[in-house]
Design a protein around this motif. Structure first.
Motif, PDB file in Angstrom:
ATOM      1  N   LYS A 199      25.406 112.929 -82.160  1.00  0.00           N
ATOM      2  CA  LYS A 199      26.105 112.454 -80.963  1.00  0.00           C
ATOM      3  C   LYS A 199      25.200 112.524 -79.738  1.00  0.00           C
ATOM      4  CE  LYS A 199      30.477 113.096 -78.468  1.00  0.00           C
ATOM      5  NZ  LYS A 199      31.725 113.897 -78.430  1.00  0.00           N
ATOM      6  N   VAL A 200      24.534 113.682 -79.567  1.00  0.00           N
ATOM      7  CA  VAL A 200      23.609 113.818 -78.434  1.00  0.00           C
ATOM      8  C   VAL A 200      22.420 112.886 -78.604  1.00  0.00           C
ATOM      9  CG1 VAL A 200      22.084 115.407 -77.196  1.00  0.00           C
ATOM     10  CG2 VAL A 200      24.331 116.188 -77.967  1.00  0.00           C
ATOM     11  N   SER A 201      21.923 112.785 -79.835  1.00  0.00           N
ATOM     12  CA  SER A 201      20.832 111.854 -80.119  1.00  0.00           C
ATOM     13  C   SER A 201      21.234 110.425 -79.755  1.00  0.00           C
ATOM     14  CB  SER A 201      20.454 111.935 -81.600  1.00  0.00           C
ATOM     15  OG  SER A 201      19.477 110.978 -81.932  1.00  0.00           O
ATOM     16  N   GLY A 202      22.494 110.076 -80.012  1.00  0.00           N
ATOM     17  CA  GLY A 202      22.977 108.749 -79.641  1.00  0.00           C
ATOM     18  C   GLY A 202      22.921 108.514 -78.144  1.00  0.00           C
ATOM     19  N   TRP A 203      23.336 109.532 -77.366  1.00  0.00           N
ATOM     20  CA  TRP A 203      23.281 109.397 -75.914  1.00  0.00           C
ATOM     21  C   TRP A 203      21.845 109.335 -75.416  1.00  0.00           C
ATOM     22  CZ3 TRP A 203      26.918 107.581 -73.077  1.00  0.00           C
ATOM     23  CH2 TRP A 203      28.253 107.733 -73.472  1.00  0.00           C
ATOM     24  N   ASP A 249      18.241 107.927 -85.776  1.00  0.00           N
ATOM     25  CA  ASP A 249      16.926 108.269 -86.323  1.00  0.00           C
ATOM     26  C   ASP A 249      16.415 109.614 -85.814  1.00  0.00           C
ATOM     27  OD1 ASP A 249      14.574 107.382 -87.942  1.00  0.00           O
ATOM     28  OD2 ASP A 249      13.558 107.565 -86.017  1.00  0.00           O
ATOM     29  N   LEU A 250      16.637 109.918 -84.535  1.00  0.00           N
ATOM     30  CA  LEU A 250      16.165 111.203 -84.017  1.00  0.00           C
ATOM     31  C   LEU A 250      16.904 112.351 -84.681  1.00  0.00           C
ATOM     32  CD1 LEU A 250      14.135 112.378 -82.029  1.00  0.00           C
ATOM     33  CD2 LEU A 250      15.910 112.312 -80.261  1.00  0.00           C
ATOM     34  N   ALA A 251      18.204 112.173 -84.941  1.00  0.00           N
ATOM     35  CA  ALA A 251      18.952 113.193 -85.684  1.00  0.00           C
ATOM     36  C   ALA A 251      18.444 113.312 -87.113  1.00  0.00           C
ATOM     37  CB  ALA A 251      20.444 112.852 -85.682  1.00  0.00           C
ATOM     38  N   LEU A 252      18.096 112.178 -87.730  1.00  0.00           N
ATOM     39  CA  LEU A 252      17.532 112.193 -89.079  1.00  0.00           C
ATOM     40  C   LEU A 252      16.224 112.973 -89.110  1.00  0.00           C
ATOM     41  CD1 LEU A 252      17.316 111.156 -92.029  1.00  0.00           C
ATOM     42  CD2 LEU A 252      16.245 109.086 -91.108  1.00  0.00           C
ATOM     43  N   VAL A 253      15.368 112.709 -88.138  1.00  0.00           N
ATOM     44  CA  VAL A 253      14.086 113.413 -88.074  1.00  0.00           C
ATOM     45  C   VAL A 253      14.304 114.906 -87.856  1.00  0.00           C
ATOM     46  CG1 VAL A 253      11.950 113.665 -86.752  1.00  0.00           C
ATOM     47  CG2 VAL A 253      12.844 111.391 -87.259  1.00  0.00           C
ATOM     48  N   THR A 254      15.230 115.248 -86.974  1.00  0.00           N
ATOM     49  CA  THR A 254      15.516 116.660 -86.720  1.00  0.00           C
ATOM     50  C   THR A 254      16.010 117.356 -87.988  1.00  0.00           C
ATOM     51  OG1 THR A 254      16.070 116.148 -84.415  1.00  0.00           O
ATOM     52  CG2 THR A 254      16.847 118.247 -85.267  1.00  0.00           C
ATOM     53  N   VAL A 267      20.701 122.209 -79.183  1.00  0.00           N
ATOM     54  CA  VAL A 267      21.871 121.424 -79.597  1.00  0.00           C
ATOM     55  C   VAL A 267      22.203 121.753 -81.044  1.00  0.00           C
ATOM     56  CG1 VAL A 267      22.848 119.119 -79.890  1.00  0.00           C
ATOM     57  CG2 VAL A 267      21.285 119.590 -77.984  1.00  0.00           C
ATOM     58  N   GLU A 268      23.454 122.208 -81.281  1.00  0.00           N
ATOM     59  CA  GLU A 268      23.860 122.563 -82.633  1.00  0.00           C
ATOM     60  C   GLU A 268      23.836 121.349 -83.551  1.00  0.00           C
ATOM     61  OE1 GLU A 268      25.770 122.871 -79.847  1.00  0.00           O
ATOM     62  OE2 GLU A 268      27.110 124.601 -80.013  1.00  0.00           O
ATOM     63  N   GLU A 269      23.624 121.594 -84.843  1.00  0.00           N
ATOM     64  CA  GLU A 269      23.496 120.504 -85.810  1.00  0.00           C
ATOM     65  C   GLU A 269      24.716 119.600 -85.817  1.00  0.00           C
ATOM     66  OE1 GLU A 269      22.443 119.825 -90.557  1.00  0.00           O
ATOM     67  OE2 GLU A 269      22.390 121.841 -89.671  1.00  0.00           O
ATOM     68  N   GLY A 271      24.340 127.256 -78.215  1.00  0.00           N
ATOM     69  CA  GLY A 271      24.125 125.853 -77.938  1.00  0.00           C
ATOM     70  C   GLY A 271      24.287 125.556 -76.455  1.00  0.00           C
ATOM     71  N   ALA A 272      23.595 124.529 -75.987  1.00  0.00           N
ATOM     72  CA  ALA A 272      23.670 124.142 -74.586  1.00  0.00           C
ATOM     73  C   ALA A 272      25.081 123.687 -74.242  1.00  0.00           C
ATOM     74  CB  ALA A 272      22.670 123.028 -74.304  1.00  0.00           C
ATOM     75  N   GLY A 273      25.522 123.992 -73.032  1.00  0.00           N
ATOM     76  CA  GLY A 273      26.825 123.565 -72.558  1.00  0.00           C
ATOM     77  C   GLY A 273      26.840 122.100 -72.175  1.00  0.00           C
TER      78      GLY A 273
END
Length: 435
Positions: free
Chosen positions: A162-166, A359-364, A155-157, A25-27
């Motif tokens: 959290k990343v999608s939120g940012w 939503d982006l996390a949902l789609v992923t 980005v790990e699941e 995963g990305a740092g």
């Protein structure tokens, strides 16, 4: 996007190569640069949609023709975005450059988009604005397809919501920065050139810095399936029968963005018409409303992303967020006192923040073949972002002309947009592969 398929379709069905080896995963540093790049790209891309395209058209058009001219500009540009995003995503998934799979699309796309914005900034006729926006949409959507593929790439699941939120915060905060710049330049008596050129420069710097820091995926030539046009074109079809969850997620995003586009494209003209503001005053109000919307959005996005990761739930957050955004549009539609718009902005910001956070996390989570076709399938999904931008300008003048021969009917436009957004909430309820 050998792979474990969520709904049973083989990677070979879409012409994909073997899945790359497992990746770390990305740092944190790369993720921070990722969010900043997202912010920078959307400052360049969203500022014209929210504000500066309307200002530029207003400079070279008339009051009688400006709504139609703006619809032409945004409609043509959205068509090119509609085509470019999935194609760029699919080509990114097949890119075997020694610079990586995503980096070439990030760099070339953001530079090309900046050129398109400079064409707009120096335009003296509508046809030049149409041309410039078509170039900008085509190029920036190439960058966008590559940027969004970073989420499933690196980005790990457990961190995605959290990343999608940012990313949602960055995308929506970009409008605040862009409107702030436009207001500053208008107050200084400067032309729209600066409101277009400066966001373009910000986009270039932010994306190029991220491209330099990115530990990009690389695909060996031996892993890439030979190009066949028929298979390539066929690969853009994601079967709703095989992937119903993806289809319902697509439908929900499409309806949400269709309502959002109607509001976004005509916000400046709404303020000019409903309250009789001049351009600097309209931009000042737009900035104040954007501040309220963004502050609420930041809280809602951070809270929504955190709660979604903690609970493992996605759908309920998306549905509640969609309803809030729809209610906010109804308040906009009925406002006769500009101060009421602050309530509308807060409701709309809460809805957008929670929506884009989750939503982006949902789609992923429901993305087909995400190991091998992430960018392509995210590009297909982004048709749900681009197509509404083409349809809204085509439909909006029809709604604006109903009921009055002298004044645009923004009440009807925003009420219809709210109904469309609420239909998106209903669509999300049918997703079964995510909680």
């Amino acid at each position: 996007m050998a792979v474990i398929e969520p709904t049973g379709v083989a990677a070979a069905d879409v012409g994909a190569g073997p899945a790359p080896a497992a990746r770390r995963g990305a740092g944190t540093g790369v993720i921070v640069a990722y969010v900043i790049a997202y912010l920078a790209l959307y400052i360049a891309l969203i500022t014209p949609v929210i504000s500066t395209l309307a200002l530029k058209v207003n400079e070279i058009s008339t009051v009688a023709t400006r709504a139609g001219d703006l619809g032409l500009v945004t409609g043509v540009g959205a068509f090119f975005a509609f085509v470019a995003n999935p194609i760029a995503g699919a080509l990114s998934d097949r890119t075997t450059s020694r610079f990586g799979m995503r980096r070439p699309w990030l760099v070339v796309g953001v530079l090309g988009g900046a050129v398109g914005l400079l064409v707009i900034a120096t335009a003296s006729g509508i046809w030049q604005v149409v041309l410039g926006w078509a170039i900008a949409q085509t190029a920036f959507n190439g960058t966008q397809a590559a940027l969004q593929a970073i989420l499933p790439d690196q980005v790990e699941e457990r961190r995605r919501a959290k990343v999608s939120g940012w990313l949602g915060i960055a995308q929506n905060a970009s409008s605040l920065v862009g409107i702030g710049l436009a207001t500053l330049f208008a107050a200084a008596g400067l032309t729209s050139f600066w409101s277009i050129a400066v966001p373009a420069a910000i986009g270039v710097v932010g994306v190029l810095v991220f491209a330099a820091l990115l530990h990009d995926r690389r695909m060996a030539r031996s892993e890439a399936v030979p190009f066949r046009l028929g298979a390539f074109v066929k690969g853009f079809w994601v079967s709703p029968r095989r992937h119903p969850d993806f289809a319902w997620a697509f439908s929900g995003r499409f309806l949400m963005l269709l309502g959002f586009a109607a509001y976004n494209n005509y916000q400046v003209y709404f303020l000019l018409t409903r309250f009789g503001f001049d351009t600097p005053t309209a931009l000042s109000w737009q900035l104040r409303l954007s501040v309220v919307q963004t502050v609420v959005l930041l809280v809602a996005a951070a809270l929504g992303g955190w709660l979604s990761d903690r609970t493992g739930r996605r759908k309920i957050f998306v549905i509640v967020a969609t309803v809030l955004a729809g209610v906010g549009l109804v308040v906009f539609a009925s406002a006769q006192d500009p101060n009421v718009l602050f309530v509308a902005a807060a409701l709309f910001g809460a809805g957008l923040g929670a929506y884009f956070a989750v939503d982006l996390a949902l789609v992923t989570d429901v993305l087909p073949n995400r190991e091998t076709d992430a960018a392509k399938n995210m590009g297909v999904f982004n048709i749900a972002n681009a197509l509404p931008q083409s349809l809204a300008p085509a439909l909006a003048p029809l709604l604006l002309g109903i009921g009055s021969a002298t004044a645009a009917n923004y009440t009807l436009l925003f009420v219809v947009a709210a109904v469309v957004i609420l239909a998106g909430a209903a669509s999300t309820m049918f997703i079964k592969g995510a909680r």
